[in-house]
Design an enzyme around this catalytic site. Structure first.
Site, PDB file in Angstrom:
ATOM      1  N   ARG A 103      24.278 -46.844 -39.888  1.00 46.36           N
ATOM      2  CA  ARG A 103      25.276 -48.035 -40.294  1.00 46.36           C
ATOM      3  C   ARG A 103      26.289 -47.213 -39.846  1.00 46.36           C
ATOM      4  O   ARG A 103      27.557 -46.857 -40.583  1.00 46.36           O
ATOM      5  CB  ARG A 103      25.153 -48.729 -41.312  1.00 46.36           C
ATOM      6  CG  ARG A 103      23.840 -49.480 -41.493  1.00 46.36           C
ATOM      7  CD  ARG A 103      24.029 -50.373 -42.832  1.00 46.36           C
ATOM      8  NE  ARG A 103      24.775 -50.264 -43.950  1.00 46.36           N
ATOM      9  CZ  ARG A 103      24.678 -50.496 -44.978  1.00 46.36           C
ATOM     10  NH1 ARG A 103      24.299 -51.987 -45.073  1.00 46.36           N
ATOM     11  NH2 ARG A 103      25.690 -50.650 -46.193  1.00 46.36           N
ATOM     12  N   THR A 107      31.771 -51.845 -39.884  1.00 50.09           N
ATOM     13  CA  THR A 107      30.877 -53.508 -39.465  1.00 50.09           C
ATOM     14  C   THR A 107      29.582 -53.125 -39.688  1.00 50.09           C
ATOM     15  O   THR A 107      29.236 -54.372 -40.434  1.00 50.09           O
ATOM     16  CB  THR A 107      30.780 -53.049 -37.528  1.00 50.09           C
ATOM     17  OG1 THR A 107      30.481 -51.694 -37.591  1.00 50.09           O
ATOM     18  CG2 THR A 107      32.582 -52.365 -37.276  1.00 50.09           C
ATOM     19  N   ASP A 199      22.714 -44.807 -52.197  1.00 49.91           N
ATOM     20  CA  ASP A 199      22.678 -44.603 -50.266  1.00 49.91           C
ATOM     21  C   ASP A 199      21.137 -44.018 -50.717  1.00 49.91           C
ATOM     22  O   ASP A 199      21.678 -42.321 -50.959  1.00 49.91           O
ATOM     23  CB  ASP A 199      24.028 -43.736 -49.567  1.00 49.91           C
ATOM     24  CG  ASP A 199      23.608 -43.298 -48.857  1.00 49.91           C
ATOM     25  OD1 ASP A 199      24.746 -44.065 -47.555  1.00 49.91           O
ATOM     26  OD2 ASP A 199      22.796 -43.358 -47.991  1.00 49.91           O
ATOM     27  N   ASP A 202      21.421 -40.418 -48.584  1.00 47.75           N
ATOM     28  CA  ASP A 202      22.209 -39.151 -49.281  1.00 47.75           C
ATOM     29  C   ASP A 202      21.395 -39.143 -50.786  1.00 47.75           C
ATOM     30  O   ASP A 202      21.016 -37.859 -51.459  1.00 47.75           O
ATOM     31  CB  ASP A 202      23.903 -39.566 -49.564  1.00 47.75           C
ATOM     32  CG  ASP A 202      24.412 -40.203 -48.767  1.00 47.75           C
ATOM     33  OD1 ASP A 202      24.579 -38.785 -47.517  1.00 47.75           O
ATOM     34  OD2 ASP A 202      25.779 -41.041 -48.856  1.00 47.75           O
TER      35      ASP A 202
HETATM   36  C1  PRP Z   1      20.851 -46.746 -44.259  1.00 45.13           C
HETATM   37  C2  PRP Z   1      19.608 -47.483 -44.868  1.00 45.13           C
HETATM   38  C3  PRP Z   1      19.010 -48.502 -44.156  1.00 45.13           C
HETATM   39  C4  PRP Z   1      20.130 -48.831 -43.676  1.00 45.13           C
HETATM   40  C5  PRP Z   1      20.375 -50.378 -44.437  1.00 45.13           C
HETATM   41  O1  PRP Z   1      21.193 -45.988 -43.594  1.00 45.13           O
HETATM   42  O2  PRP Z   1      18.609 -45.983 -44.895  1.00 45.13           O
HETATM   43  O3  PRP Z   1      17.974 -48.171 -42.648  1.00 45.13           O
HETATM   44  O4  PRP Z   1      21.399 -47.988 -44.180  1.00 45.13           O
HETATM   45  O5  PRP Z   1      21.424 -51.063 -43.717  1.00 45.13           O
HETATM   46  P1  PRP Z   1      21.116 -53.012 -43.618  1.00 45.13           P
HETATM   47  O6  PRP Z   1      20.232 -53.678 -43.598  1.00 45.13           O
HETATM   48  O7  PRP Z   1      22.573 -53.651 -43.852  1.00 45.13           O
HETATM   49  O8  PRP Z   1      21.551 -51.659 -41.779  1.00 45.13           O
HETATM   50  P2  PRP Z   1      22.389 -45.908 -42.993  1.00 45.13           P
HETATM   51  O9  PRP Z   1      22.156 -46.454 -41.100  1.00 45.13           O
HETATM   52  O10 PRP Z   1      22.917 -45.491 -44.418  1.00 45.13           O
HETATM   53  O11 PRP Z   1      21.890 -44.342 -42.780  1.00 45.13           O
HETATM   54  P3  PRP Z   1      21.559 -42.989 -43.002  1.00 45.13           P
HETATM   55  O12 PRP Z   1      19.537 -43.077 -42.759  1.00 45.13           O
HETATM   56  O13 PRP Z   1      21.492 -42.102 -42.179  1.00 45.13           O
HETATM   57  O14 PRP Z   1      21.269 -42.857 -44.696  1.00 45.13           O
HETATM   58  N1  URA Z   2      22.232 -48.103 -47.386  1.00 47.92           N
HETATM   59  C1  URA Z   2      21.632 -47.761 -48.463  1.00 47.92           C
HETATM   60  O1  URA Z   2      20.841 -46.196 -48.894  1.00 47.92           O
HETATM   61  N2  URA Z   2      21.719 -48.678 -49.400  1.00 47.92           N
HETATM   62  C2  URA Z   2      21.877 -49.618 -49.925  1.00 47.92           C
HETATM   63  O2  URA Z   2      22.572 -49.963 -50.763  1.00 47.92           O
HETATM   64  C3  URA Z   2      22.653 -50.645 -48.498  1.00 47.92           C
HETATM   65  C4  URA Z   2      22.307 -49.037 -47.000  1.00 47.92           C
END
Ligand code: PRP
Ligand code: URA
Length: 208
Positions: A103, A107, A199, A202
């Protein structure tokens, strides 16, 4: 389609520990895996089965087995991979595809950086895995990619979901059944789920 939210004391119990900010990486990973097993158990309730014959030490009998080859699991990188081992415990022969997306911090829109799925995926039922359904952007785009490959039967499996993401997913992909361990209250101004767990990526990978 109605969202299926797991209602079970064990799910509540594991979510309580998972959400706690004092829970460390090892335990967090184990809980993501255990909750994923429970979600998969529910999502496979109407799994495709076939009849076959075995012999117990006592007698022959007809039994039912799941057609494991009919299923593909697609984790959304990174955090979705944390759900995989809990799923593979149940369906050890399942094929795995990957969608890589992150993400944008400003945005909140997802950016795709990787997409690799089994060749014959259009003939399979696909379960998309991601611990978090927040705005819904990542899940929706992952499902778009799968539909472009001709996939007809898709389920979305997540641990925590926000009402905003559920609504958007249902508008854009009304044919996709959502399975979740909890529907939380809302998103905050940074599109994080509240109360949520922070997160997920993380916390699974210990990157913050
Ligand atoms: C997080 C999570 C989803 C997304 C959800 O991933 O694991 O994939 O955000 O958010 P959304 O419904 O608003 O799209 P992130 O983009 O942080 O990547 P990561 O898994 O690499 O930490
Ligand atoms: N992605 C995450 O990992 N946590 C949230 O709460 C939203 C998006």
């Amino acid at each position: 389609m109605e969202v299926i939210e797991l209602k079970h004391p064990l799910v509540e119990h594991k979510l309580a520990i998972l959400r706690d900010k004092n829970t460390g990486t090892k335990e967090f990973r184990e809980l993501v895996s255990e909750l994923s097993t429970m979600l998969c158990y529910e999502a496979m309730k109407e799994a495709d089965i076939y009849e076959t014959e075995i012999e117990t030490p006592m007698t022959k009998m007809k039994v039912k087995k799941v057609n494991e080859d009919n299923y593909v699991f697609v984790p959304i990188l990174r955090a979705g991979t944390g759900m995989l081992d809990g799923i593979i415990k149940l369906i050890p022969n399942a094929k795995i595809g990957h969608v890589g997306m992150y993400r944008d911090e400003n945005t909140f829109k997802p950016n795709v950086y990787y997409f690799k799925v089994p060749k014959d995926i259009s003939k399979k039922e696909v379960l998309v895995l991601d611990p978090m359904l927040a705005t819904g952007g990542s899940g929706i785009d992952a499902i778009n990619l799968l539909k472009e490959k001709g996939v007809k039967k898709i389920k979305f499996v997540c641990i925590i979901s926000a009402p905003e993401g559920i609504k958007k997913m249902q508008e854009i992909h009304p044919d996709v059944q959502i399975y979740t361990a909890s529907i939380d209250k809302k998103l905050n101004e940074n599109a994080y789920i509240v109360p949520g767990l922070g997160d997920a990526g993380d916390r699974i990978f210990g990157t913050k």
